[in-house]
Design a protein around this motif. Sequence first.
Motif, PDB file in Angstrom:
ATOM      1  N   LEU A  97       4.902  82.805 -77.827  1.00  0.00           N
ATOM      2  CA  LEU A  97       6.042  83.381 -77.114  1.00  0.00           C
ATOM      3  C   LEU A  97       5.734  83.443 -75.621  1.00  0.00           C
ATOM      4  O   LEU A  97       4.795  84.116 -75.192  1.00  0.00           O
ATOM      5  CB  LEU A  97       6.338  84.796 -77.630  1.00  0.00           C
ATOM      6  CG  LEU A  97       7.436  85.541 -76.854  1.00  0.00           C
ATOM      7  CD1 LEU A  97       8.802  84.880 -77.043  1.00  0.00           C
ATOM      8  CD2 LEU A  97       7.512  87.002 -77.280  1.00  0.00           C
ATOM      9  N   TYR A 120       9.641  97.892 -72.601  1.00  0.00           N
ATOM     10  CA  TYR A 120       8.742  96.759 -72.875  1.00  0.00           C
ATOM     11  C   TYR A 120       8.053  96.855 -74.246  1.00  0.00           C
ATOM     12  O   TYR A 120       8.114  95.915 -75.048  1.00  0.00           O
ATOM     13  CB  TYR A 120       7.743  96.649 -71.717  1.00  0.00           C
ATOM     14  CG  TYR A 120       6.750  95.508 -71.736  1.00  0.00           C
ATOM     15  CD1 TYR A 120       5.811  95.360 -72.768  1.00  0.00           C
ATOM     16  CD2 TYR A 120       6.702  94.572 -70.691  1.00  0.00           C
ATOM     17  CE1 TYR A 120       4.872  94.331 -72.762  1.00  0.00           C
ATOM     18  CE2 TYR A 120       5.765  93.536 -70.677  1.00  0.00           C
ATOM     19  CZ  TYR A 120       4.855  93.434 -71.713  1.00  0.00           C
ATOM     20  OH  TYR A 120       3.935  92.420 -71.701  1.00  0.00           O
ATOM     21  N   ILE A 170      -0.537  97.953 -73.280  1.00  0.00           N
ATOM     22  CA  ILE A 170      -0.354  96.554 -73.707  1.00  0.00           C
ATOM     23  C   ILE A 170       0.148  95.687 -72.556  1.00  0.00           C
ATOM     24  O   ILE A 170       0.123  94.465 -72.633  1.00  0.00           O
ATOM     25  CB  ILE A 170       0.639  96.408 -74.899  1.00  0.00           C
ATOM     26  CG1 ILE A 170       2.036  96.882 -74.494  1.00  0.00           C
ATOM     27  CG2 ILE A 170       0.126  97.149 -76.128  1.00  0.00           C
ATOM     28  CD1 ILE A 170       3.122  96.537 -75.499  1.00  0.00           C
ATOM     29  N   MET A 171       0.665  96.333 -71.509  1.00  0.00           N
ATOM     30  CA  MET A 171       1.094  95.551 -70.348  1.00  0.00           C
ATOM     31  C   MET A 171       0.148  95.767 -69.165  1.00  0.00           C
ATOM     32  O   MET A 171       0.490  95.493 -68.007  1.00  0.00           O
ATOM     33  CB  MET A 171       2.558  95.845 -69.985  1.00  0.00           C
ATOM     34  CG  MET A 171       2.905  97.299 -69.872  1.00  0.00           C
ATOM     35  SD  MET A 171       4.696  97.648 -69.895  1.00  0.00           S
ATOM     36  CE  MET A 171       5.254  96.986 -68.348  1.00  0.00           C
ATOM     37  N   ALA A 194       6.522  85.052 -72.671  1.00  0.00           N
ATOM     38  CA  ALA A 194       7.204  86.343 -72.483  1.00  0.00           C
ATOM     39  C   ALA A 194       7.711  86.498 -71.048  1.00  0.00           C
ATOM     40  O   ALA A 194       7.223  87.319 -70.264  1.00  0.00           O
ATOM     41  CB  ALA A 194       6.261  87.474 -72.879  1.00  0.00           C
ATOM     42  N   TYR A 241       2.172  84.501 -84.531  1.00  0.00           N
ATOM     43  CA  TYR A 241       2.496  84.239 -83.124  1.00  0.00           C
ATOM     44  C   TYR A 241       1.482  84.899 -82.204  1.00  0.00           C
ATOM     45  O   TYR A 241       0.726  85.789 -82.604  1.00  0.00           O
ATOM     46  CB  TYR A 241       3.907  84.731 -82.798  1.00  0.00           C
ATOM     47  CG  TYR A 241       4.004  86.081 -82.080  1.00  0.00           C
ATOM     48  CD1 TYR A 241       3.394  87.224 -82.608  1.00  0.00           C
ATOM     49  CD2 TYR A 241       4.709  86.214 -80.873  1.00  0.00           C
ATOM     50  CE1 TYR A 241       3.500  88.451 -81.950  1.00  0.00           C
ATOM     51  CE2 TYR A 241       4.814  87.436 -80.225  1.00  0.00           C
ATOM     52  CZ  TYR A 241       4.204  88.548 -80.768  1.00  0.00           C
ATOM     53  OH  TYR A 241       4.293  89.753 -80.128  1.00  0.00           O
ATOM     54  N   GLN A 272       8.293  94.209 -77.352  1.00  0.00           N
ATOM     55  CA  GLN A 272       7.183  93.455 -77.959  1.00  0.00           C
ATOM     56  C   GLN A 272       7.160  93.656 -79.482  1.00  0.00           C
ATOM     57  O   GLN A 272       6.885  92.725 -80.233  1.00  0.00           O
ATOM     58  CB  GLN A 272       5.842  93.865 -77.325  1.00  0.00           C
ATOM     59  CG  GLN A 272       4.702  92.968 -77.770  1.00  0.00           C
ATOM     60  CD  GLN A 272       3.470  93.022 -76.879  1.00  0.00           C
ATOM     61  OE1 GLN A 272       3.563  93.314 -75.691  1.00  0.00           O
ATOM     62  NE2 GLN A 272       2.314  92.737 -77.438  1.00  0.00           N
ATOM     63  N   GLN A 331      -3.903  94.606 -77.119  1.00  0.00           N
ATOM     64  CA  GLN A 331      -2.527  94.543 -77.636  1.00  0.00           C
ATOM     65  C   GLN A 331      -2.355  95.405 -78.894  1.00  0.00           C
ATOM     66  O   GLN A 331      -1.305  95.423 -79.531  1.00  0.00           O
ATOM     67  CB  GLN A 331      -2.140  93.084 -77.956  1.00  0.00           C
ATOM     68  CG  GLN A 331      -2.235  92.160 -76.753  1.00  0.00           C
ATOM     69  CD  GLN A 331      -1.365  92.648 -75.607  1.00  0.00           C
ATOM     70  OE1 GLN A 331      -0.173  92.900 -75.762  1.00  0.00           O
ATOM     71  NE2 GLN A 331      -1.963  92.799 -74.415  1.00  0.00           N
ATOM     72  N   GLY A 345       1.859  86.140 -77.969  1.00  0.00           N
ATOM     73  CA  GLY A 345       2.726  86.139 -76.789  1.00  0.00           C
ATOM     74  C   GLY A 345       1.867  86.297 -75.544  1.00  0.00           C
ATOM     75  O   GLY A 345       0.773  86.838 -75.611  1.00  0.00           O
ATOM     76  N   PHE A 346       2.364  85.779 -74.440  1.00  0.00           N
ATOM     77  CA  PHE A 346       1.647  86.004 -73.179  1.00  0.00           C
ATOM     78  C   PHE A 346       2.648  86.087 -72.045  1.00  0.00           C
ATOM     79  O   PHE A 346       3.741  85.531 -72.118  1.00  0.00           O
ATOM     80  CB  PHE A 346       0.608  84.894 -72.911  1.00  0.00           C
ATOM     81  CG  PHE A 346       1.241  83.583 -72.521  1.00  0.00           C
ATOM     82  CD1 PHE A 346       1.768  82.745 -73.493  1.00  0.00           C
ATOM     83  CD2 PHE A 346       1.333  83.199 -71.194  1.00  0.00           C
ATOM     84  CE1 PHE A 346       2.370  81.541 -73.144  1.00  0.00           C
ATOM     85  CE2 PHE A 346       1.941  82.001 -70.833  1.00  0.00           C
ATOM     86  CZ  PHE A 346       2.446  81.168 -71.818  1.00  0.00           C
ATOM     87  N   GLU A 347       2.261  86.833 -71.033  1.00  0.00           N
ATOM     88  CA  GLU A 347       3.096  86.913 -69.830  1.00  0.00           C
ATOM     89  C   GLU A 347       2.719  85.751 -68.934  1.00  0.00           C
ATOM     90  O   GLU A 347       1.583  85.671 -68.487  1.00  0.00           O
ATOM     91  CB  GLU A 347       2.806  88.216 -69.071  1.00  0.00           C
ATOM     92  CG  GLU A 347       3.455  89.423 -69.658  1.00  0.00           C
ATOM     93  CD  GLU A 347       3.190  90.654 -68.800  1.00  0.00           C
ATOM     94  OE1 GLU A 347       2.753  90.512 -67.639  1.00  0.00           O
ATOM     95  OE2 GLU A 347       3.406  91.752 -69.305  1.00  0.00           O
ATOM     96  N   HIS A 367       9.386  89.860 -70.234  1.00  0.00           N
ATOM     97  CA  HIS A 367       8.356  90.904 -70.213  1.00  0.00           C
ATOM     98  C   HIS A 367       7.602  90.840 -68.877  1.00  0.00           C
ATOM     99  O   HIS A 367       7.300  91.869 -68.265  1.00  0.00           O
ATOM    100  CB  HIS A 367       7.396  90.729 -71.379  1.00  0.00           C
ATOM    101  CG  HIS A 367       8.076  90.564 -72.718  1.00  0.00           C
ATOM    102  ND1 HIS A 367       8.828  89.452 -73.028  1.00  0.00           N
ATOM    103  CD2 HIS A 367       8.101  91.355 -73.816  1.00  0.00           C
ATOM    104  CE1 HIS A 367       9.304  89.576 -74.260  1.00  0.00           C
ATOM    105  NE2 HIS A 367       8.870  90.717 -74.762  1.00  0.00           N
ATOM    106  N   ASP A 386       9.923  91.599 -80.878  1.00  0.00           N
ATOM    107  CA  ASP A 386       9.550  90.172 -80.932  1.00  0.00           C
ATOM    108  C   ASP A 386       8.938  89.855 -82.296  1.00  0.00           C
ATOM    109  O   ASP A 386       9.189  88.807 -82.888  1.00  0.00           O
ATOM    110  CB  ASP A 386       8.515  89.822 -79.846  1.00  0.00           C
ATOM    111  CG  ASP A 386       9.031  90.060 -78.435  1.00  0.00           C
ATOM    112  OD1 ASP A 386      10.259  90.091 -78.259  1.00  0.00           O
ATOM    113  OD2 ASP A 386       8.197  90.245 -77.517  1.00  0.00           O
TER     114      ASP A 386
HETATM  115  N1  LIG Z   1       1.805  92.305 -73.640  1.00  0.00           N
HETATM  116  C1  LIG Z   1       1.243  90.989 -73.555  1.00  0.00           C
HETATM  117  C2  LIG Z   1       2.278  89.921 -73.456  1.00  0.00           C
HETATM  118  C3  LIG Z   1       3.192  89.857 -74.623  1.00  0.00           C
HETATM  119  C4  LIG Z   1       4.542  90.088 -74.454  1.00  0.00           C
HETATM  120  C5  LIG Z   1       5.421  90.049 -75.544  1.00  0.00           C
HETATM  121  C6  LIG Z   1       4.912  89.778 -76.792  1.00  0.00           C
HETATM  122  O1  LIG Z   1       5.745  89.749 -77.881  1.00  0.00           O
HETATM  123  C7  LIG Z   1       3.550  89.548 -76.973  1.00  0.00           C
HETATM  124  C8  LIG Z   1       2.705  89.588 -75.884  1.00  0.00           C
HETATM  125  C9  LIG Z   1       0.323  90.900 -72.324  1.00  0.00           C
HETATM  126  O2  LIG Z   1       0.274  91.705 -71.493  1.00  0.00           O
HETATM  127  O3  LIG Z   1      -0.293  89.922 -72.145  1.00  0.00           O
END
Ligand SMILES: N[C@@H](Cc1ccc(O)cc1)C(=O)O
Length: 359
Positions: free
Chosen positions: A69, A162, A145-146, A71, A36, A166, A184, A38-40, A74, A169
């Motif tokens: 995903l 958060y 990571i955020m 997100a 997978y 993640q 990440q 994920g992206f916001e 998130h 997830d």
């Molecule tokens: N942390 C990632 C977004 C993300 C969120 C949840 C996840 O499981 C994976 C990725 C970002 O800032 O882009």
Amino acid sequence: MNVEEKIKIISKNTAEIVTIDELRKKLEENQKLKGYIGFEPSGLFHIGWLIWAQKLKDLVDVGVDMSILVATWHAWINDKLGGNLDKIKLAGQYAIEVLNAYGVDMSKVKVVYAEDLVKDSNYWALVIRIAKNTSLARMKRALTIMGRKAEEAELDTSKLIYPAMQVADILYQDLDIALGGTDQRKAHMLARDVSDKLGKKKVIAIHTPLLIGLQGGQRMEGVEEDDYLASVKMSKSKPETAIFVHDPPEVVEAKLRSAYCPKGVVIDNPVLQINKYIIFAKDNATLKVERDIKYGGDIEFKSYEELEKIYSEGKLHPLDLKLATARKLNEILDPIRKKLESKTEFTLLVEELEKGVTR
Ligand SMILES: N[C@@H](Cc1ccc(O)cc1)C(=O)O
Ligand SMILES: Nc1ncnc2c1ncn2[C@@H]1O[C@H](COP(=O)(O)OP(=O)(O)OP(=O)(O)O)[C@@H](O)[C@H]1O
């Protein structure tokens, strides 16, 4: 396709794979792998994201069952789009549309919304168990990571949850592979560490490089590499550093004309990086530079290595490189622009996001 061919495709243009031996083993055992990214969904899609989009495509091509995903929760925690969940969801659909237009076969990629995960109480049990196995200091450090600094955990307590989400997830979906940019890394390492304690599968992390912003970067002594890269990367919340996939051709050219690209300099040169990670990421890519005969005439590069060599020797003028790059990048962006223009709901969203980007 044999295992080594698969590994070659998967590892092309990655910054690291943790670990390649684990990946090889699973491929040799012919396991069906689940991965997978994920992206916001918080707005405009810049060309840095095409680096992981390409890797998503590669993973689908070698037969990995990939999901994406969206997100939403998130992004909400991270104060994106003024906390408006409807707008966040629309931005998610917009990004999916971009991926589709870029050529990711979305019929083979499962789209998962954070809502699908958070409605299950087992998910929350995992979040708590992950938190129980992680020190406060480590959780705070993972805030990068955020796109935040550890101190920002003090802003409100949801930010501390958060990273655990993640990681949940990943563990909840029982994944073999987690894909993302190098920023990440802390989430993926945490997932690997706690998975042992929780008796879960140890995820393999595939990290793609971060495209530097158009302004380039100034390395400073004492600043950690990860922090440096995070501060200079192309980022949607710093629109002046970014080329967006919907930018019209003339805007792409204007942005590239003023990008950092000193003669002969390869390190942290965004124009060369666009060639390396986006243009030459495609099979059989070439870059044609059109020059007056008195400047050496036209020249066509068949590999990035060839281009880098000539550029580092000062044999290619920055403006020639910029204009050739703009032409080629515009060819790549053209189908995306066309697709987006045909969808009014997204044109309106883009206009709105361009007016006021919140983080
Ligand atoms: N942390 C990632 C977004 C993300 C969120 C949840 C996840 O499981 C994976 C990725 C970002 O800032 O882009
Ligand atoms: N400049 C970049 N080059 C390559 N990948 C990137 C870049 N910026 C972000 N990514 C990757 O894109 C995914 C989504 O990241 P993210 O939402 O933080 O993007 P962003 O543009 O930095 O946004 P923001 O400015 O809101 O932090 C992550 O996997 C991240 O590693």
